[in-house]
Design a protein around this motif. Sequence first.
Motif, short mmCIF file in Angstrom:
data_model
loop_
_atom_site.label_atom_id
_atom_site.label_comp_id
_atom_site.label_asym_id
_atom_site.label_seq_id
_atom_site.Cartn_x
_atom_site.Cartn_y
_atom_site.Cartn_z
N ALA A 67 28.80 88.84 29.09
CA ALA A 67 28.94 87.67 28.24
C ALA A 67 27.74 86.77 28.48
O ALA A 67 27.14 86.80 29.56
CB ALA A 67 30.24 86.92 28.57
N SER A 68 27.39 85.99 27.48
CA SER A 68 26.26 85.07 27.64
C SER A 68 26.73 83.79 28.32
O SER A 68 27.92 83.47 28.33
CB SER A 68 25.64 84.74 26.29
OG SER A 68 26.51 83.92 25.54
N TYR A 69 25.78 83.05 28.87
CA TYR A 69 26.09 81.77 29.50
C TYR A 69 26.79 80.86 28.49
O TYR A 69 27.78 80.21 28.81
CB TYR A 69 24.81 81.09 30.00
CG TYR A 69 24.12 81.83 31.10
CD1 TYR A 69 24.51 81.69 32.42
CD2 TYR A 69 23.04 82.67 30.82
CE1 TYR A 69 23.87 82.37 33.44
CE2 TYR A 69 22.39 83.35 31.84
CZ TYR A 69 22.81 83.21 33.14
OH TYR A 69 22.17 83.88 34.15
N VAL A 129 27.19 88.00 33.58
CA VAL A 129 26.73 86.89 32.73
C VAL A 129 25.23 87.02 32.54
O VAL A 129 24.47 87.10 33.51
CB VAL A 129 27.10 85.52 33.35
CG1 VAL A 129 26.69 84.39 32.42
CG2 VAL A 129 28.60 85.45 33.66
N VAL A 130 24.81 87.06 31.28
CA VAL A 130 23.40 87.25 30.93
C VAL A 130 23.00 86.21 29.88
O VAL A 130 23.84 85.45 29.39
CB VAL A 130 23.15 88.68 30.40
CG1 VAL A 130 23.47 89.72 31.49
CG2 VAL A 130 23.96 88.97 29.16
N ASN A 131 21.74 86.20 29.51
CA ASN A 131 21.30 85.19 28.54
C ASN A 131 21.60 85.62 27.09
O ASN A 131 21.99 86.76 26.84
CB ASN A 131 19.84 84.80 28.76
CG ASN A 131 18.86 85.91 28.49
OD1 ASN A 131 19.02 86.71 27.56
ND2 ASN A 131 17.81 85.96 29.29
N SER A 132 21.41 84.70 26.19
CA SER A 132 21.76 84.94 24.78
C SER A 132 20.83 85.95 24.09
O SER A 132 21.15 86.44 23.01
CB SER A 132 21.75 83.62 23.99
OG SER A 132 20.47 83.03 24.03
N GLN A 133 19.72 86.29 24.73
CA GLN A 133 18.81 87.30 24.19
C GLN A 133 19.20 88.71 24.64
O GLN A 133 18.44 89.65 24.47
CB GLN A 133 17.35 87.01 24.59
CG GLN A 133 16.74 85.83 23.87
CD GLN A 133 17.18 84.50 24.46
OE1 GLN A 133 17.26 84.34 25.67
NE2 GLN A 133 17.46 83.55 23.60
N ALA A 145 22.64 96.74 25.44
CA ALA A 145 23.21 97.23 24.19
C ALA A 145 24.26 96.27 23.65
O ALA A 145 25.07 95.73 24.41
CB ALA A 145 23.82 98.61 24.41
N LYS A 146 24.25 96.06 22.32
CA LYS A 146 25.19 95.13 21.68
C LYS A 146 26.64 95.48 21.99
O LYS A 146 27.46 94.59 22.17
CB LYS A 146 24.98 95.13 20.16
CG LYS A 146 23.80 94.34 19.71
CD LYS A 146 23.75 94.30 18.19
CE LYS A 146 22.52 93.56 17.72
NZ LYS A 146 22.43 93.52 16.27
#
Length: 93
Positions: free
Chosen positions: A14-16, A50-54, A87-88
């Motif tokens: 999930a993104s931050y 948790v990863v960034n939005s990119q 991957a999306k």
Amino acid sequence: MFTVIGAIPRGKVASYGQVARLAGFPNYARKVGQLLKHLPPESTLPWYRVVNSQRRISFASDSDKFQEQKQRLEAEGVTFSGTNLIAKQCFWE
């Protein structure tokens, strides 16, 4: 926010910003990062999901933390492109 992070399923990320929104704090993505930065070493919270939005790991690619996060994610089945793009289908909905 910790409850949301703990709920991210194995093999998903999930993104931050997504974590902040789900916790009821839209526009507080940076706060999520700050909280994770101060986790005690013995924490069992799956911070690495948790990863960034990119769709990328936020640590510098030549850092030990980047390698640790990537290895943990790959061990759970998260897939990356040759340019370290996640991957999306690995994003939590």
